[in-house]
Design a protein around this motif. Structure first.
Motif, mmCIF file in Angstrom:
data_model
loop_
_atom_site.group_PDB
_atom_site.id
_atom_site.type_symbol
_atom_site.label_atom_id
_atom_site.label_comp_id
_atom_site.label_asym_id
_atom_site.label_seq_id
_atom_site.Cartn_x
_atom_site.Cartn_y
_atom_site.Cartn_z
ATOM 1 N N ILE A 78 -17.675 108.646 7.946
ATOM 2 C CA ILE A 78 -18.532 108.280 9.078
ATOM 3 C C ILE A 78 -17.958 107.024 9.732
ATOM 4 O O ILE A 78 -17.502 106.104 9.041
ATOM 5 N N ILE A 79 -17.948 107.048 11.061
ATOM 6 C CA ILE A 79 -17.490 105.886 11.824
ATOM 7 C C ILE A 79 -18.652 105.473 12.722
ATOM 8 O O ILE A 79 -18.999 106.182 13.672
ATOM 9 N N CYS A 80 -19.295 104.362 12.379
ATOM 10 C CA CYS A 80 -20.456 103.903 13.149
ATOM 11 C C CYS A 80 -19.953 102.984 14.249
ATOM 12 O O CYS A 80 -19.719 101.787 14.005
ATOM 13 N N TRP A 81 -19.746 103.542 15.431
ATOM 14 C CA TRP A 81 -19.239 102.728 16.530
ATOM 15 C C TRP A 81 -20.317 102.453 17.570
ATOM 16 O O TRP A 81 -20.080 101.767 18.567
ATOM 17 N N ALA A 82 -21.496 102.983 17.381
ATOM 18 C CA ALA A 82 -22.542 102.762 18.391
ATOM 19 C C ALA A 82 -22.970 101.304 18.410
ATOM 20 O O ALA A 82 -22.995 100.633 17.375
ATOM 21 N N ALA A 83 -23.295 100.832 19.616
ATOM 22 C CA ALA A 83 -23.864 99.495 19.785
ATOM 23 C C ALA A 83 -25.376 99.667 19.746
ATOM 24 O O ALA A 83 -26.047 99.788 20.772
#
Ligand code: CTP
Length: 206
Positions: free
Chosen positions: A82-87
Motif C-alpha cells: 500500500i502506498i498512502c499518498w493522499a493528502a
C-alpha cells in the motif's frame, strides 16, 4: 502483485456548499499508480477529488472524505503493497445540513480528528507486506519524517519539503527514509520519482 495507492486530497464538507481540505493536485499519486500499472502490478487507486483523468487498466475508486477513503482502502485489502499518498484532511468539521448564512457573526465550527488511514493499515490484521507513506513537512524534514515512520509503524516514508511550492507542479524533491537508510533523491519530475519508487519496490521483493 496487488498494490493499493491513495492519492489526492480529501474534502470534508462544512455545509452543502463549503468544505475544508488539503492542497493536493493528485499528480504524484497518479504518476505512481500509472508507473506501477505499466510495470505489471495490479493497481487499485483510491482517489480524492482531482481534475485528473482515470488511468487505463487501473481500478479507480473516487471518494470525497477521509472516512470514505478508509472504508475503500479496507475494502481493497488484501494487498501486497500500500502506498498512502493522499493528502488526507486531519480534521472533519461538524456538518451543517443547511447552508450556514452570513450575518449572524463569525461561525464557530467544531472539528473532530479523522481516522489515520496509513496508521490504521500499518496495524491492520491484513497488513500489506510493504506499507509506504509520505511526510509533508515545512521544517525539520528528516527528523519529523523519521518520527512519522515510527509513529505510523510503516516501512518506508518519502519525505517531502512542502515549504516551497510543490502543489500542482510537475517536479518534486523527496527523501526515502526506511528503518535502515536515508536517501536524497534530488529534484526530479513526478514521473521520475514514480519510476524510482517502482524500481525500489521491485528490488525489495526480489
Ligand atoms: N495520512 C493518512 N491519514 C490521515 C493523515 C495522514 O493516511 N488522516 C497519511 C498520508 O497519506 C501520508 C502520511 O499519513 O502518507 C503523513 O501525512 P502528513 O500529512 O505528512 O502527516 P500527518 O499525519 O497529517 O501529521 P502532521 O499534519 O502532524 O504533520
Amino acid at each position: 502483485m496487488k498494490v493499493v495507492v491513495t492519492a489526492g486530497p480529501t474534502h470534508e464538507p462544512i455545509d452543502p456548499v463549503r468544505l475544508i481540505g488539503n492542497r493536493s493536485s493528485g499528480k504524484q499519486g497518479y504518476a505512481i499508480a500509472k508507473a506501477l500499472q505499466e510495470a505489471g502490478y495490479n493497481v487499485s487507486l483510491i482517489s480524492g477529488p482531482t481534475c485528473l483523468k482515470d488511468i487505463n487498466a487501473v481500478k479507480m475508486t473516487r471518494i470525497e472524505t477521509a472516512k470514505q477513503m478508509l472504508i475503500e482502502v479496507q475494502n481493497a485489502l488484501p494487498a501486497d503493497i500500500i502506498i498512502c499518498w493522499a493528502a488526507v484532511a486531519d480534521w472533519a468539521p461538524e456538518y451543517s445540513p443547511q447552508k450556514i448564512k452570513k450575518g449572524s457573526g463569525d461561525p464557530q465550527i467544531t472539528f473532530t480528528e479523522n481516522p489515520d488511514i496509513l496508521k490504521t493499515i500499518s496495524n491492520h490484521k491484513q497488513r500489506p507486506k510493504l506499507v509506504i507513506g509520505f511526510a509533508a513537512e515545512t521544517q525539520n524534514l528528516i527528523e519529523n519524517a523519521t518520527a512519522k515512520l515510527h509513529k505510523k509503524s510503516c516501512d518506508w516514508i518519502l519525505a517531502n519539503d512542502v515549504s516551497e511550492n510543490v502543489f500542482g507542479t510537475d517536479e518534486n524533491h523527496v527523501y526515502l527514509i526506511t528503518k535502515s537508510k536515508q536517501e536524497d533523491w534530488r529534484a526530479m519530475s513526478k514521473a521520475e520519482i514514480a519510476q524510482k519508487l517502482v524500481a525500489e519496490i521491485k528490488d525489495y521483493f526480489k
